[in-house]
Design an enzyme around this catalytic site. Structure first.
Site, short mmCIF file in Angstrom:
data_model
loop_
_atom_site.label_atom_id
_atom_site.label_comp_id
_atom_site.label_asym_id
_atom_site.label_seq_id
_atom_site.Cartn_x
_atom_site.Cartn_y
_atom_site.Cartn_z
N CYS A 70 -15.90 -0.18 -8.59
CA CYS A 70 -15.68 -0.03 -6.72
C CYS A 70 -15.64 1.34 -6.45
CB CYS A 70 -14.06 0.63 -7.60
SG CYS A 70 -12.83 0.86 -6.84
N CYS A 73 -13.25 4.76 -7.80
CA CYS A 73 -13.31 5.21 -9.17
C CYS A 73 -14.01 6.33 -9.23
CB CYS A 73 -12.75 4.20 -10.15
SG CYS A 73 -12.34 2.93 -10.32
N HIS A 133 -7.49 2.12 -11.14
CA HIS A 133 -8.00 1.19 -10.49
C HIS A 133 -7.03 0.18 -10.47
CE1 HIS A 133 -10.72 -1.38 -8.47
NE2 HIS A 133 -10.59 -2.14 -9.19
N ASN A 173 -2.59 0.54 4.31
CA ASN A 173 -2.44 -1.85 3.83
C ASN A 173 -2.77 -1.33 2.24
OD1 ASN A 173 -3.02 -1.36 6.62
ND2 ASN A 173 -5.52 -1.50 5.97
N HIS A 184 -8.96 -0.47 -5.22
CA HIS A 184 -8.53 0.09 -5.87
C HIS A 184 -7.48 0.68 -4.57
CE1 HIS A 184 -9.39 3.77 -8.54
NE2 HIS A 184 -8.16 4.68 -7.26
N HIS A 186 -5.09 2.66 -2.36
CA HIS A 186 -5.72 3.72 -2.00
C HIS A 186 -4.89 3.70 -0.16
CE1 HIS A 186 -8.57 0.72 -0.15
NE2 HIS A 186 -8.31 1.24 0.89
N GLN A 188 -5.12 5.50 4.34
CA GLN A 188 -6.08 5.87 5.11
C GLN A 188 -5.73 6.69 6.14
OE1 GLN A 188 -9.40 3.42 6.84
NE2 GLN A 188 -8.02 1.34 5.85
ZN ZN Z 1 -10.95 1.07 -9.06
#
Ligand code: ZN
Length: 365
Positions: A70, A73, A133, A173, A184, A186, A188
């Site tokens: 990932c 991470c 994660h 999303n 992970h 997150h 944008q």
């Molecule tokens: Zn991750």
């Protein structure tokens, strides 16, 4: 909140947003990355009056890597990721595969026309909500969610100050069903160099609403939903959430500050931010409680345009649009003939019914 700006090895900006007392963020990116990809194009679609960003260089970007690979991470055990530090609270950095990026020299959006084309100016950033994660926004503590809100606020101010940015759009999303390429937790932030179609429409609708002698359109929508009540999901001290009167998706919610005239994240008060850090993760948990399955969703924050005329800015106030394409535990709604071809949405769930389910889920969340 403590803010630590730094640079990645290819020159991209990275900014850590940490709780007070977190370890200092001094690690250096040792990957020695090459300078990023070339800038794409924006082309004018003369048949719809919309700008379309064309970014051919993004096809090679990372797609659903294993957890051990990932890129979001922290860097641990010598495995170098996008984040040089071995831990972080919230971190924002420029996307390595941006659809929009800083233009060279002077830049201007061309006049619309048959052959109107320009470098795809703008900015694309990644916001990691947590170093965990397997975490998700639904699991964030109010303190951690508040750090994310502080990061959105900081980035809204910074991107609005770029002369080529017209719209700052933080979004998340979630779920492979919606097209997520990294698991992970997150989101944008896009800084568009043109007004996205949805914002153009909103400004036009607000203008015609005011031309009929009314006050701002969004304020009137909020007042109608608050008075009607059938589509309300919740109302707290500073925030109100409801299913839109003409929702497109099976489960769709708008979340607005109750105070009128809040254009973007930078204009929220501390009390409004603190409450948002509680009600927003709970709203996402209510989505998951709806059908007993993790819901795919798109969570998009509408904000007033920047670097343009005042009446454009006054037409749009800060609000969230949360939408899911799941309509039953094992059924998704796909945009098909009517939606993709004609942009004519047909919804399968009456908004009042979906609001009733959401109110019940909110109580359980
Ligand atoms: Zn991750």
């Amino acid at each position: 909140m403590r803010r630590t700006p730094s640079r990645l090895s290819d020159g991209r900006e990275i900014i850590y947003f940490d709780r007070d007392g977190a370890p200092p963020r001094t690690a250096v990116d040792e990957r020695g990355l090459d300078e990023g990809a070339a800038i794409g194009e924006v082309r004018y679609d003369v048949m719809t009056g919309e700008w379309i960003a064309i970014a051919g260089h993004r096809q090679t970007r990372t797609h659903l890597p294993a957890a051990s690979e990932c890129p979001l991470c922290p860097t641990v055990d010598g495995r170098l990721s996008e984040i040089p530090e071995s831990s972080y609270d919230v971190v924002v950095f420029e996307n390595r595969f941006p659809s929009l990026r800083a233009p060279e020299g002077e830049w201007e959006l061309p006049e619309p026309g048959l052959d109107a084309v320009a470098p795809a100016a703008g900015r694309c950033e990644v916001v990691c909500f947590s170093a965990d994660h397997d975490g998700s926004f639904t699991k964030l503590t109010p303190a951690q969610a508040r750090l994310v809100i502080d990061a959105w606020t900081d980035r809204t101010a910074a991107l609005s100050a770029l002369p080529y940015v017209r719209q700052v759009f933080p979004f998340e999303n979630r779920g492979v069903e919606i097209g997520v390429t990294l698991h992970h937790p997150h989101g944008q932030i896009y800084g568009y160099s043109y007004l996205p179609p949805r914002i153009v429409r909103l400004i036009e609708q607000d203008r015609s609403h005011r031309a009929r002698g009314r006050r701002g359109l969004i304020a009137d929508v909020i007042a109608r939903e608050a008075a009607d009540g059938r589509r309300l999901v919740f109302r707290s001290q500073h925030w109100i959430a409801f299913v839109p009167f003409a929702a497109r998706w099976p489960f769709e919610v708008q979340l607005h500050p109750l105070r009128a005239g809040v254009h973007d994240f930078t204009e929220l008060t501390d009390a409004e931010r603190d409450e948002l850090a509680t009600v927003y993760p709970r709203l996402l948990r209510a989505f998951d409680a709806l059908l007993g399955v993790t819901m795919p969703y798109v969570a998009g924050w509408f904000q007033a345009p920047c670097n343009g005329p005042a009446d454009e800015r006054d037409a749009v106030t800060l609000h969230l649009q949360l939408q899911s394409n799941r309509r039953a535990p094992n059924k998704l709604k796909y945009p098909a003939g009517s939606e993709m071809s004609m942009w004519a949405y047909i919804s399968d769930v009456p908004p009042e019914q979906s609001a009733q389910l959401l109110r019940e889920a909110w109580e359980r969340a």
